[in-house]
Design an enzyme around this catalytic site. Structure first.
Site, PDB file in Angstrom:
ATOM      1  N   SER A 154       6.166   8.697  -3.324  1.00 38.37           N
ATOM      2  CA  SER A 154       6.832   9.197  -2.109  1.00 38.37           C
ATOM      3  C   SER A 154       7.470   8.102  -1.270  1.00 38.37           C
ATOM      4  O   SER A 154       8.245   8.398  -0.362  1.00 38.37           O
ATOM      5  CB  SER A 154       5.824   9.979  -1.255  1.00 38.37           C
ATOM      6  N   SER A 160      -0.532  -4.226  -9.551  1.00 44.00           N
ATOM      7  CA  SER A 160      -1.637  -4.909  -8.884  1.00 44.00           C
ATOM      8  C   SER A 160      -1.054  -5.692  -7.721  1.00 44.00           C
ATOM      9  O   SER A 160      -0.277  -5.144  -6.928  1.00 44.00           O
ATOM     10  CB  SER A 160      -2.386  -5.776  -9.890  1.00 44.00           C
ATOM     11  N   TYR A 185      -9.307  -5.337  -0.079  1.00 45.28           N
ATOM     12  CA  TYR A 185      -8.069  -5.182  -0.872  1.00 45.28           C
ATOM     13  C   TYR A 185      -8.080  -6.100  -2.099  1.00 45.28           C
ATOM     14  O   TYR A 185      -7.764  -5.661  -3.207  1.00 45.28           O
ATOM     15  CB  TYR A 185      -6.855  -5.477   0.019  1.00 45.28           C
ATOM     16  N   LYS A 237      -7.779  -5.189  -6.147  1.00 41.75           N
ATOM     17  CA  LYS A 237      -6.698  -5.647  -7.021  1.00 41.75           C
ATOM     18  C   LYS A 237      -7.191  -6.623  -8.101  1.00 41.75           C
ATOM     19  O   LYS A 237      -6.635  -6.643  -9.202  1.00 41.75           O
ATOM     20  CB  LYS A 237      -5.570  -6.268  -6.180  1.00 41.75           C
TER      21      LYS A 237
HETATM   22  N1  LIG Z   1       4.364  -3.965  -0.449  1.00 36.09           N
HETATM   23  C1  LIG Z   1       3.771  -5.063  -0.865  1.00 36.09           C
HETATM   24  O1  LIG Z   1       3.926  -6.157  -0.304  1.00 36.09           O
HETATM   25  C2  LIG Z   1       2.896  -5.019  -2.079  1.00 36.09           C
HETATM   26  C3  LIG Z   1       2.535  -6.237  -2.662  1.00 36.09           C
HETATM   27  C4  LIG Z   1       1.726  -6.221  -3.791  1.00 36.09           C
HETATM   28  C5  LIG Z   1       1.309  -5.027  -4.317  1.00 36.09           C
HETATM   29  N2  LIG Z   1       1.663  -3.852  -3.722  1.00 36.09           N
HETATM   30  C6  LIG Z   1       1.177  -2.609  -4.329  1.00 36.09           C
HETATM   31  O2  LIG Z   1       2.283  -1.800  -4.643  1.00 36.09           O
HETATM   32  C7  LIG Z   1       1.854  -0.447  -4.706  1.00 36.09           C
HETATM   33  C8  LIG Z   1       2.860   0.422  -3.975  1.00 36.09           C
HETATM   34  O3  LIG Z   1       2.836   0.108  -2.603  1.00 36.09           O
HETATM   35  P1  LIG Z   1       4.149   0.015  -1.695  1.00 36.09           P
HETATM   36  O4  LIG Z   1       4.285  -1.378  -1.279  1.00 36.09           O
HETATM   37  O5  LIG Z   1       5.288   0.683  -2.365  1.00 36.09           O
HETATM   38  O6  LIG Z   1       3.646   0.820  -0.413  1.00 36.09           O
HETATM   39  P2  LIG Z   1       4.009   2.241   0.194  1.00 36.09           P
HETATM   40  O7  LIG Z   1       5.464   2.338   0.513  1.00 36.09           O
HETATM   41  O8  LIG Z   1       3.034   2.452   1.300  1.00 36.09           O
HETATM   42  O9  LIG Z   1       3.712   3.270  -0.991  1.00 36.09           O
HETATM   43  C9  LIG Z   1       2.410   3.618  -1.371  1.00 36.09           C
HETATM   44  C10 LIG Z   1       2.476   4.872  -2.240  1.00 36.09           C
HETATM   45  O10 LIG Z   1       1.124   5.155  -2.649  1.00 36.09           O
HETATM   46  C11 LIG Z   1       0.887   6.515  -2.413  1.00 36.09           C
HETATM   47  N3  LIG Z   1      -0.521   6.792  -2.162  1.00 36.09           N
HETATM   48  C12 LIG Z   1      -1.367   6.170  -1.318  1.00 36.09           C
HETATM   49  N4  LIG Z   1      -2.554   6.801  -1.304  1.00 36.09           N
HETATM   50  C13 LIG Z   1      -2.445   7.856  -2.172  1.00 36.09           C
HETATM   51  C14 LIG Z   1      -3.301   8.889  -2.587  1.00 36.09           C
HETATM   52  N5  LIG Z   1      -4.562   9.012  -2.118  1.00 36.09           N
HETATM   53  N6  LIG Z   1      -2.849   9.797  -3.485  1.00 36.09           N
HETATM   54  C15 LIG Z   1      -1.581   9.711  -3.975  1.00 36.09           C
HETATM   55  N7  LIG Z   1      -0.721   8.758  -3.629  1.00 36.09           N
HETATM   56  C16 LIG Z   1      -1.151   7.836  -2.721  1.00 36.09           C
HETATM   57  C17 LIG Z   1       1.742   6.874  -1.204  1.00 36.09           C
HETATM   58  O11 LIG Z   1       2.015   8.270  -1.236  1.00 36.09           O
HETATM   59  P3  LIG Z   1       1.426   9.369  -0.200  1.00 36.09           P
HETATM   60  O12 LIG Z   1       1.095   8.670   1.070  1.00 36.09           O
HETATM   61  O13 LIG Z   1       2.539  10.361  -0.111  1.00 36.09           O
HETATM   62  O14 LIG Z   1       0.233   9.931  -0.904  1.00 36.09           O
HETATM   63  C18 LIG Z   1       2.990   6.073  -1.466  1.00 36.09           C
HETATM   64  O15 LIG Z   1       3.877   6.812  -2.274  1.00 36.09           O
HETATM   65  C19 LIG Z   1       0.444  -0.421  -4.129  1.00 36.09           C
HETATM   66  O16 LIG Z   1      -0.483  -0.351  -5.185  1.00 36.09           O
HETATM   67  C20 LIG Z   1       0.325  -1.753  -3.426  1.00 36.09           C
HETATM   68  O17 LIG Z   1      -1.000  -2.205  -3.355  1.00 36.09           O
HETATM   69  C21 LIG Z   1       2.461  -3.826  -2.631  1.00 36.09           C
END
Ligand SMILES: NC(=O)c1ccc[n+]([C@@H]2O[C@H](COP(=O)([O-])OP(=O)(O)OC[C@H]3O[C@@H](n4cnc5c(N)ncnc54)[C@H](OP(=O)(O)O)[C@@H]3O)[C@@H](O)[C@H]2O)c1
Length: 236
Positions: free
Chosen positions: A27, A144, A158, A162
């Protein structure tokens, strides 16, 4: 084999057209961008998230799923398997971060974090592996984090989740390699998504969401004879 100088007709990228892909966390952020890119490549994409994933594309279907709820995961994969015999690509991407001193992180929040970031990839992977083994092919990408490679101040919950994802991914890679199934763990640094709205920390540098999604796609598109098993990517 020595090069002949002839133009090679060998396929240099994995064909995604018509492939069945499942992306959790569709989303917003990385998952949303990746769904858009996969659709543009002609894949049949299923997005799993709690909020609706608004992608106006005929090849995309959103399945309302809270990945902390095993019954939700069961229901969504039942729908997918009522339409397809197997899944070609699973991207375990859903996740969130909480940061702070260990005594300030509520045990229930930590439990939800582990359920989302670590247990859900296990549950979703169990769904797709039997079909991938039958096909002797498939790709599983676990999103991750750099926080899964080194501990950060405030990251006791966190980072643990990871590090767990990377351990899961590495062991899974060893399990599934002999079946022609690729398992890849991507460890991104800070990326400009909604992640930081929830996490309550301010990164110094950010990668663009679309650029990170393109990077993940480029790994998926590698020839299926290549296994990029774990890769880090940071903002320059
Ligand atoms: N952004 C960064 O700097 C970064 C860096 C390293 C790794 N990551 C990893 O990248 C991944 C994606 O994160 P993002 O950065 O794109 O953040 P984001 O924009 O907040 O997206 C997170 C996604 O995870 C979904 N989600 C969270 N809890 C959920 C649940 N209980 N059931 C189903 N879906 C769930 C959310 O959907 P809903 O809320 O609609 O459920 C949303 O679509 C994560 O695993 C994060 O740890 C991010």
């Amino acid at each position: 084999m020595a090069r002949t100088g002839k133009v090679s007709t060998e396929r240099l990228t994995m064909e995604l057209s018509g492939k069945v892909a499942v992306v959790t966390g569709s989303s917003s952020g990385i998952g949303l961008e990746l769904c858009i890119l996969l659709c543009s490549k002609g894949a049949k994409v299923y997005g799993l998230s709690r909020r609706e994933s608004s992608i106006g594309h005929a090849g995309f279907l959103w399945l309302k799923t809270d990945v902390t709820q095993p019954l939700d995961i069961d229901r969504s994969f039942d729908t997918i398997f009522s339409r397809h015999e197997h899944v070609d690509l699973l991207v375990n991407n859903a996740g969130f971060g909480v940061f702070g001193d260990v005594e300030s992180i509520h045990p229930e929040t930590r439990q939800r974090l582990i359920a989302t970031n670590l247990t859900a990839p296990f549950l979703c992977t169990r769904k797709v592996v039997p079909g991938m083994k039958r096909q002797q092919s498939g790709t599983i990408v676990n999103i991750s984090s750099i926080a899964g490679k080194r501990g950060f101040k405030g990251g006791s919950a966190y980072c643990a989740s990871k590090f767990g994802v990377n351990g899961f991914s590495e062991a899974l890679m060893e399990d599934l390699r002999e079946f022609g199934i690729r398992v890849c763990s991507v460890n991104p640094g800070s990326t400009d998504t909604e992640f930081f709205d929830l996490a309550g920390i301010e990164p110094k540098k950010l990668m663009k969401t679309e650029e990170l999604a393109r990077f993940v796609l480029s790994l998926i598109e590698l020839p299926d004879t290549m296994l990029p098993d774990q890769i880090q990517v940071r903002p320059l």
